[in-house]
Design a protein around this motif. Structure first.
Motif, short mmCIF file in Angstrom:
data_model
loop_
_atom_site.label_atom_id
_atom_site.label_comp_id
_atom_site.label_asym_id
_atom_site.label_seq_id
_atom_site.Cartn_x
_atom_site.Cartn_y
_atom_site.Cartn_z
N PHE A 32 0.74 -1.27 0.08
CA PHE A 32 -0.13 -0.12 0.04
C PHE A 32 0.91 1.11 0.00
CE2 PHE A 32 -3.38 -2.85 1.62
CZ PHE A 32 -4.34 -2.54 0.64
N LYS A 33 2.05 1.07 0.58
CA LYS A 33 2.87 2.32 0.51
C LYS A 33 3.32 2.64 -0.62
CE LYS A 33 7.35 3.98 2.90
NZ LYS A 33 8.28 3.24 3.93
N PHE A 34 3.93 1.70 -1.48
CA PHE A 34 4.51 1.87 -2.90
C PHE A 34 3.64 1.97 -4.06
CE2 PHE A 34 7.86 1.05 0.10
CZ PHE A 34 8.72 1.93 -0.29
N THR A 35 2.41 1.17 -3.98
CA THR A 35 1.43 1.26 -5.35
C THR A 35 1.27 2.55 -5.75
OG1 THR A 35 -0.22 -0.17 -6.20
CG2 THR A 35 -0.78 0.99 -4.15
N HIS A 36 0.94 3.02 -7.02
CA HIS A 36 0.48 4.20 -7.38
C HIS A 36 -0.84 4.37 -6.90
CE1 HIS A 36 4.30 4.41 -9.66
NE2 HIS A 36 4.13 3.56 -10.34
N ALA A 37 -1.13 5.74 -6.89
CA ALA A 37 -2.43 6.30 -6.50
C ALA A 37 -3.52 5.61 -7.60
CB ALA A 37 -2.30 7.64 -6.57
N HIS A 38 -4.71 5.09 -6.89
CA HIS A 38 -5.86 4.67 -7.95
C HIS A 38 -5.41 3.39 -8.38
CE1 HIS A 38 -7.33 8.59 -6.67
NE2 HIS A 38 -6.43 9.28 -7.38
N THR A 39 -4.48 2.56 -7.94
CA THR A 39 -4.12 1.32 -8.29
C THR A 39 -4.74 0.22 -7.44
OG1 THR A 39 -2.04 1.17 -7.74
CG2 THR A 39 -2.49 2.03 -9.83
N GLU A 40 -4.57 -1.01 -7.51
CA GLU A 40 -5.08 -2.30 -6.91
C GLU A 40 -3.75 -2.73 -6.30
OE1 GLU A 40 -8.29 -4.90 -7.73
OE2 GLU A 40 -6.62 -6.18 -8.34
N VAL A 41 -4.04 -3.27 -5.05
CA VAL A 41 -3.17 -4.09 -4.33
C VAL A 41 -3.91 -5.36 -4.07
CG1 VAL A 41 -2.02 -4.74 -2.02
CG2 VAL A 41 -1.86 -2.63 -2.88
N SER A 42 -3.61 -6.50 -4.45
CA SER A 42 -4.04 -8.03 -4.36
C SER A 42 -3.46 -8.86 -3.45
CB SER A 42 -4.40 -8.33 -5.69
OG SER A 42 -3.27 -8.62 -6.19
N LEU A 43 -4.04 -9.75 -2.71
CA LEU A 43 -3.82 -10.88 -1.79
C LEU A 43 -4.49 -12.14 -2.67
CD1 LEU A 43 -2.32 -12.05 0.60
CD2 LEU A 43 -4.67 -11.36 2.05
N GLY A 44 -3.47 -13.07 -2.58
CA GLY A 44 -3.72 -14.42 -3.17
C GLY A 44 -3.38 -15.44 -2.30
N ALA A 45 -3.77 -16.62 -2.21
CA ALA A 45 -3.04 -17.79 -1.62
C ALA A 45 -3.44 -19.05 -2.29
CB ALA A 45 -3.59 -17.87 -0.13
N TYR A 46 -2.50 -19.86 -2.43
CA TYR A 46 -2.60 -21.07 -3.27
C TYR A 46 -1.62 -22.18 -2.77
CZ TYR A 46 1.44 -19.07 -6.01
OH TYR A 46 2.43 -18.66 -6.26
N ALA A 47 -1.70 -23.53 -3.08
CA ALA A 47 -0.82 -24.57 -2.85
C ALA A 47 0.06 -24.83 -3.81
CB ALA A 47 -1.87 -25.73 -2.32
N GLU A 48 1.29 -25.27 -3.54
CA GLU A 48 2.12 -25.55 -4.21
C GLU A 48 3.19 -26.69 -3.64
OE1 GLU A 48 5.90 -23.50 -6.36
OE2 GLU A 48 4.16 -22.80 -7.33
N GLY A 49 2.69 -27.78 -3.96
CA GLY A 49 3.27 -29.04 -3.23
C GLY A 49 2.94 -28.96 -1.99
N ASP A 50 4.01 -28.95 -0.85
CA ASP A 50 3.68 -29.30 0.56
C ASP A 50 3.45 -27.60 1.10
OD1 ASP A 50 3.26 -31.83 0.37
OD2 ASP A 50 5.31 -32.15 1.20
N HIS A 51 3.69 -26.72 0.27
CA HIS A 51 3.73 -25.32 0.70
C HIS A 51 2.53 -24.51 0.38
CE1 HIS A 51 8.03 -26.42 0.46
NE2 HIS A 51 8.13 -25.61 1.69
N VAL A 52 2.02 -23.41 1.29
CA VAL A 52 0.94 -22.38 1.03
C VAL A 52 1.75 -21.42 0.46
CG1 VAL A 52 -0.83 -21.10 1.95
CG2 VAL A 52 -0.55 -23.59 2.25
N LEU A 53 1.48 -20.78 -0.51
CA LEU A 53 2.14 -19.42 -0.91
C LEU A 53 1.19 -18.42 -1.01
CD1 LEU A 53 4.12 -20.78 -4.19
CD2 LEU A 53 4.84 -20.52 -1.87
N LEU A 54 1.42 -17.06 -0.56
CA LEU A 54 0.75 -15.89 -0.67
C LEU A 54 1.31 -15.04 -1.60
CD1 LEU A 54 0.40 -15.64 3.43
CD2 LEU A 54 -1.31 -16.54 1.89
N ASP A 55 0.49 -14.50 -2.28
CA ASP A 55 1.05 -13.27 -3.25
C ASP A 55 0.38 -12.17 -2.82
OD1 ASP A 55 2.53 -15.09 -5.07
OD2 ASP A 55 0.61 -15.44 -6.32
N VAL A 56 1.18 -10.94 -2.66
CA VAL A 56 0.84 -9.67 -2.59
C VAL A 56 1.29 -9.14 -3.72
CG1 VAL A 56 1.02 -7.74 -0.80
CG2 VAL A 56 0.99 -9.96 0.30
N GLU A 57 0.55 -8.53 -4.27
CA GLU A 57 0.96 -7.74 -5.67
C GLU A 57 0.47 -6.28 -5.48
OE1 GLU A 57 -0.02 -9.73 -9.22
OE2 GLU A 57 0.08 -11.69 -8.36
N ASP A 58 1.25 -5.48 -6.13
CA ASP A 58 1.07 -4.21 -6.15
C ASP A 58 1.27 -3.40 -7.37
OD1 ASP A 58 3.80 -3.31 -6.40
OD2 ASP A 58 3.88 -3.00 -3.99
#
Length: 102
Positions: A32-58
């Protein structure tokens, strides 16, 4: 704007809730600090093998070349906005690693 992708209801993790939640908060705060104004920050979670990965995208425009490893070091700041201490990403990484993540 903030969006959260649908998550598989069978997806779960075990670990130190406080450490992992703090890591996620640091990542989201940074996005949120670095994303450009009026754009989206997204959060996702998914499994990859035995791991759970979290994606935070700006929409910050990307990192300067050669900084992807150094930004997780304490007191390192690479953007123009230096309003913080440069500890958030370092703490997030240490919290995840302390709980067996990578």
């Amino acid at each position: 704007m903030f969006s959260v992708a649908d998550v598989d209801v069978t997806l779960g993790i075990s670990g130190n809730r406080d450490l992992l939640l703090a890591a996620l908060v640091y990542l989201l705060h940074n996005a949120f600090k670095f994303t450009h104004a009026h754009t989206e920050v997204s959060l996702g979670a998914y499994a990859e093998g035995d791991h759970v990965l979290l994606d935070v995208e700006d929409n910050c425009g990307g990192l300067p070349p050669g900084t992807t490893t150094s930004i997780f070091q304490p007191l390192v700041q690479v953007g123009d906005n230096r309003s913080g201490l440069g500890l958030g990403l370092s703490i997030a990484r240490r919290n995840v690693e302390a709980d067996g993540g990578c």
